[in-house]
Design a protein around this motif. Structure first.
Motif, PDB file in Angstrom:
ATOM      1  N   PRO A  14       0.959  -1.183  -0.066  1.00 49.30           N
ATOM      2  CA  PRO A  14       0.127   0.015   0.186  1.00 49.30           C
ATOM      3  C   PRO A  14       0.902   1.128  -0.018  1.00 49.30           C
ATOM      4  CG  PRO A  14      -0.024  -1.065   2.150  1.00 49.30           C
ATOM      5  CD  PRO A  14       0.844  -1.919   1.353  1.00 49.30           C
ATOM      6  N   TYR A  15       0.391   2.365  -0.598  1.00 47.08           N
ATOM      7  CA  TYR A  15       1.049   3.447  -0.486  1.00 47.08           C
ATOM      8  C   TYR A  15       0.911   4.117   0.832  1.00 47.08           C
ATOM      9  CZ  TYR A  15       0.600   3.757  -5.717  1.00 47.08           C
ATOM     10  OH  TYR A  15       1.209   3.611  -6.990  1.00 47.08           O
ATOM     11  N   LEU A  16       1.898   4.341   1.475  1.00 49.23           N
ATOM     12  CA  LEU A  16       2.350   4.858   2.764  1.00 49.23           C
ATOM     13  C   LEU A  16       3.324   6.074   2.690  1.00 49.23           C
ATOM     14  CD1 LEU A  16       2.711   1.845   5.168  1.00 49.23           C
ATOM     15  CD2 LEU A  16       0.804   3.283   5.083  1.00 49.23           C
ATOM     16  N   ILE A  22       5.288  13.260   2.775  1.00 49.66           N
ATOM     17  CA  ILE A  22       4.298  14.249   2.787  1.00 49.66           C
ATOM     18  C   ILE A  22       4.689  15.567   2.514  1.00 49.66           C
ATOM     19  CG2 ILE A  22       2.799  15.420   4.322  1.00 49.66           C
ATOM     20  CD1 ILE A  22       2.520  12.748   6.007  1.00 49.66           C
ATOM     21  N   ALA A  23       6.006  16.002   2.951  1.00 50.50           N
ATOM     22  CA  ALA A  23       6.430  17.435   2.656  1.00 50.50           C
ATOM     23  C   ALA A  23       6.878  17.439   1.062  1.00 50.50           C
ATOM     24  CB  ALA A  23       7.733  17.452   3.473  1.00 50.50           C
ATOM     25  N   ALA A  24       7.178  16.248   0.401  1.00 52.58           N
ATOM     26  CA  ALA A  24       7.834  16.310  -0.778  1.00 52.58           C
ATOM     27  C   ALA A  24       6.309  16.487  -1.801  1.00 52.58           C
ATOM     28  CB  ALA A  24       8.283  15.033  -1.435  1.00 52.58           C
ATOM     29  N   LEU A  25       5.304  15.680  -1.078  1.00 51.44           N
ATOM     30  CA  LEU A  25       4.116  15.878  -1.836  1.00 51.44           C
ATOM     31  C   LEU A  25       3.507  17.106  -1.947  1.00 51.44           C
ATOM     32  CD1 LEU A  25       2.130  13.992  -3.531  1.00 51.44           C
ATOM     33  CD2 LEU A  25       0.866  13.600  -0.856  1.00 51.44           C
ATOM     34  N   TYR A  26       3.701  17.975  -1.074  1.00 47.22           N
ATOM     35  CA  TYR A  26       3.070  19.237  -0.775  1.00 47.22           C
ATOM     36  C   TYR A  26       4.153  20.388  -1.169  1.00 47.22           C
ATOM     37  CZ  TYR A  26      -1.182  17.356   0.652  1.00 47.22           C
ATOM     38  OH  TYR A  26      -2.565  16.556   0.705  1.00 47.22           O
ATOM     39  N   GLY A  27       5.110  20.360  -1.458  1.00 47.48           N
ATOM     40  CA  GLY A  27       6.255  20.845  -1.700  1.00 47.48           C
ATOM     41  C   GLY A  27       6.637  21.825  -0.706  1.00 47.48           C
ATOM     42  N   VAL A  28       6.818  21.444   0.439  1.00 50.80           N
ATOM     43  CA  VAL A  28       7.062  22.078   1.753  1.00 50.80           C
ATOM     44  C   VAL A  28       8.318  21.410   2.386  1.00 50.80           C
ATOM     45  CG1 VAL A  28       4.657  22.899   2.096  1.00 50.80           C
ATOM     46  CG2 VAL A  28       5.671  20.703   3.059  1.00 50.80           C
ATOM     47  N   GLU A  29       8.870  22.063   3.368  1.00 49.67           N
ATOM     48  CA  GLU A  29       9.866  21.298   4.338  1.00 49.67           C
ATOM     49  C   GLU A  29       9.194  20.262   5.241  1.00 49.67           C
ATOM     50  OE1 GLU A  29      13.150  22.118   3.974  1.00 49.67           O
ATOM     51  OE2 GLU A  29      12.633  23.655   2.510  1.00 49.67           O
ATOM     52  N   VAL A  60      -3.427  11.508   3.450  1.00 45.24           N
ATOM     53  CA  VAL A  60      -2.631  12.466   3.375  1.00 45.24           C
ATOM     54  C   VAL A  60      -3.309  13.490   2.284  1.00 45.24           C
ATOM     55  CG1 VAL A  60      -0.414  13.385   2.361  1.00 45.24           C
ATOM     56  CG2 VAL A  60      -0.488  11.565   4.271  1.00 45.24           C
ATOM     57  N   LEU A  61      -4.153  12.892   1.373  1.00 50.50           N
ATOM     58  CA  LEU A  61      -4.493  13.784   0.204  1.00 50.50           C
ATOM     59  C   LEU A  61      -5.785  14.665   0.767  1.00 50.50           C
ATOM     60  CD1 LEU A  61      -4.819  11.539  -2.595  1.00 50.50           C
ATOM     61  CD2 LEU A  61      -3.354  13.391  -2.376  1.00 50.50           C
ATOM     62  N   GLN A  62      -6.277  14.145   1.944  1.00 57.29           N
ATOM     63  CA  GLN A  62      -7.167  15.063   2.557  1.00 57.29           C
ATOM     64  C   GLN A  62      -6.849  16.421   2.988  1.00 57.29           C
ATOM     65  OE1 GLN A  62      -9.061  12.921   5.812  1.00 57.29           O
ATOM     66  NE2 GLN A  62      -9.603  11.203   4.265  1.00 57.29           N
ATOM     67  N   LEU A  63      -5.495  16.550   3.089  1.00 58.14           N
ATOM     68  CA  LEU A  63      -4.878  17.724   3.602  1.00 58.14           C
ATOM     69  C   LEU A  63      -5.123  18.922   2.308  1.00 58.14           C
ATOM     70  CD1 LEU A  63      -1.428  16.572   4.999  1.00 58.14           C
ATOM     71  CD2 LEU A  63      -3.494  17.620   6.108  1.00 58.14           C
ATOM     72  N   SER A  64      -5.432  18.307   1.111  1.00 59.21           N
ATOM     73  CA  SER A  64      -5.687  19.362   0.022  1.00 59.21           C
ATOM     74  C   SER A  64      -6.885  19.801   0.089  1.00 59.21           C
ATOM     75  CB  SER A  64      -5.388  18.588  -1.193  1.00 59.21           C
ATOM     76  OG  SER A  64      -4.360  17.997  -1.506  1.00 59.21           O
ATOM     77  N   ARG A  65      -7.740  19.417   0.927  1.00 63.48           N
ATOM     78  CA  ARG A  65      -9.220  20.162   1.094  1.00 63.48           C
ATOM     79  C   ARG A  65      -9.205  20.748   2.039  1.00 63.48           C
ATOM     80  NH1 ARG A  65     -10.604  14.876  -0.901  1.00 63.48           N
ATOM     81  NH2 ARG A  65     -10.966  14.092   1.256  1.00 63.48           N
ATOM     82  N   ALA A  66      -8.138  20.867   2.929  1.00 66.11           N
ATOM     83  CA  ALA A  66      -8.258  21.671   4.238  1.00 66.11           C
ATOM     84  C   ALA A  66      -7.643  23.078   4.358  1.00 66.11           C
ATOM     85  CB  ALA A  66      -7.356  20.906   5.141  1.00 66.11           C
ATOM     86  N   ARG A  69      -3.132  24.196   0.781  1.00 65.43           N
ATOM     87  CA  ARG A  69      -2.168  23.070   0.527  1.00 65.43           C
ATOM     88  C   ARG A  69      -2.692  22.301  -0.809  1.00 65.43           C
ATOM     89  NH1 ARG A  69      -2.778  23.536   5.646  1.00 65.43           N
ATOM     90  NH2 ARG A  69      -4.573  22.287   5.626  1.00 65.43           N
ATOM     91  N   GLU A  70      -1.685  22.055  -1.697  1.00 71.13           N
ATOM     92  CA  GLU A  70      -2.095  21.445  -2.838  1.00 71.13           C
ATOM     93  C   GLU A  70      -1.024  20.398  -3.071  1.00 71.13           C
ATOM     94  OE1 GLU A  70      -3.162  22.165  -7.465  1.00 71.13           O
ATOM     95  OE2 GLU A  70      -2.423  23.620  -6.226  1.00 71.13           O
ATOM     96  N   ALA A  71      -1.403  19.203  -3.185  1.00 63.31           N
ATOM     97  CA  ALA A  71      -0.615  18.081  -3.877  1.00 63.31           C
ATOM     98  C   ALA A  71      -0.779  17.879  -5.490  1.00 63.31           C
ATOM     99  CB  ALA A  71      -1.111  16.707  -3.360  1.00 63.31           C
ATOM    100  N   THR A  72       0.209  18.463  -6.009  1.00 64.72           N
ATOM    101  CA  THR A  72       0.127  18.612  -7.618  1.00 64.72           C
ATOM    102  C   THR A  72       0.090  17.186  -8.230  1.00 64.72           C
ATOM    103  OG1 THR A  72       2.239  18.797  -7.965  1.00 64.72           O
ATOM    104  CG2 THR A  72       0.893  20.854  -7.840  1.00 64.72           C
TER     105      THR A  72
END
Length: 225
Positions: A14-16, A22-29, A60-66, A69-72
């Motif tokens: 599974p994807y974990l 998480i930081a890389a997915l959202y482009g943050v530190e 983790v993808l639920q953070l995009s709706r919060a 933040r955006e996971a491109t």
């Protein structure tokens, strides 16, 4: 022979994500992901392995709706490509048993240092994941590797892990909640001075103070000339 078969067969997992992913997915530190967890933006981990927290990709993808933040799509594709044989799991109950160095040590009846040495010397199966700098294996990978190398396995520990028992594992990086004040604690009694003929009163005062959990310091008082 078993090791060759393992290399040829694609392992599904599974994807974990850990904090680094998480930081890389959202482009943050990475510290930003840790801050999201500390302030509650990122919820409790879906899985704790060897003391390290991990989250399902769906979580983790639920953070995009919060918020902002955006996971491109590009970063999401890069992450998925990095997990060979990865698949989407929406529920924790769908996860296979995943182990880290601590759990592997327990299964094989060794200490963590021995497992780390085997890993660096390539005397144990390569990790199925390398997340946030920590190796993770599917339990079946470890069991097949142990069989191929003739290593004993503690079956009772395997069964404990399969039933979800991992002992007490506090995720690293969590601050302990401050202990609640003891509502039953009484205020400190005022200091008192006793003379030599007040031994009974002094003993009563001392016993009461000690019974309330206080410590008592006795200082002799010099008589003025």
């Amino acid at each position: 022979m078993i090791e060759k078969v393992l290399c040829m067969v694609a392992v599904s997992k599974p994807y974990l994500l850990g904090h680094a992913e998480i930081a890389a997915l959202y482009g943050v530190e990475r510290q930003t992901s840790q801050k999201w967890r500390a302030d509650g933006t990122l919820g409790e981990p879906d899985l704790v392995v060897s003391g390290n927290p991990y989250w399902l990709l769906a979580t983790v993808l639920q953070l995009s709706r919060a918020g902002a933040r955006e996971a491109t799509e590009q970063r999401l594709a890069e992450y998925e490509d990095s997990i060979t044989g990865g698949y989407h799991a929406d529920l924790v109950e769908q996860l296979p048993v995943i182990v880290g160095i601590m759990e592997v040590a327990t299964i094989l009846g060794r200490d963590k240092q021995a497992i780390s040495r085997w890993r660096h010397r390539k005397q144990i199966a390569a990790p199925d994941y390398e997340l946030s700098g920590s190796p993770l294996w599917l339990i079946d990978t470890i069991l097949a590797d142990a069989t191929g190398r003739g290593r004993a396995v503690l079956q009772v520990e395997v069964e404990r892990l399969r039933t979800g028992e991992r002992g007490s594992q506090k995720p690293r990086g969590r601050r302990s909640a401050p202990s609640a004040p003891n509502s039953r604690q009484t205020s400190l009694p005022a200091a008192r001075t006793f003379t030599s003929d007040q031994g009974g009163e002094a003993a009563t005062f001392l016993a009461a103070a000690l019974a309330q959990g206080h410590s008592v310091v006795i200082r002799p008082k010099r008589q003025k000339p």
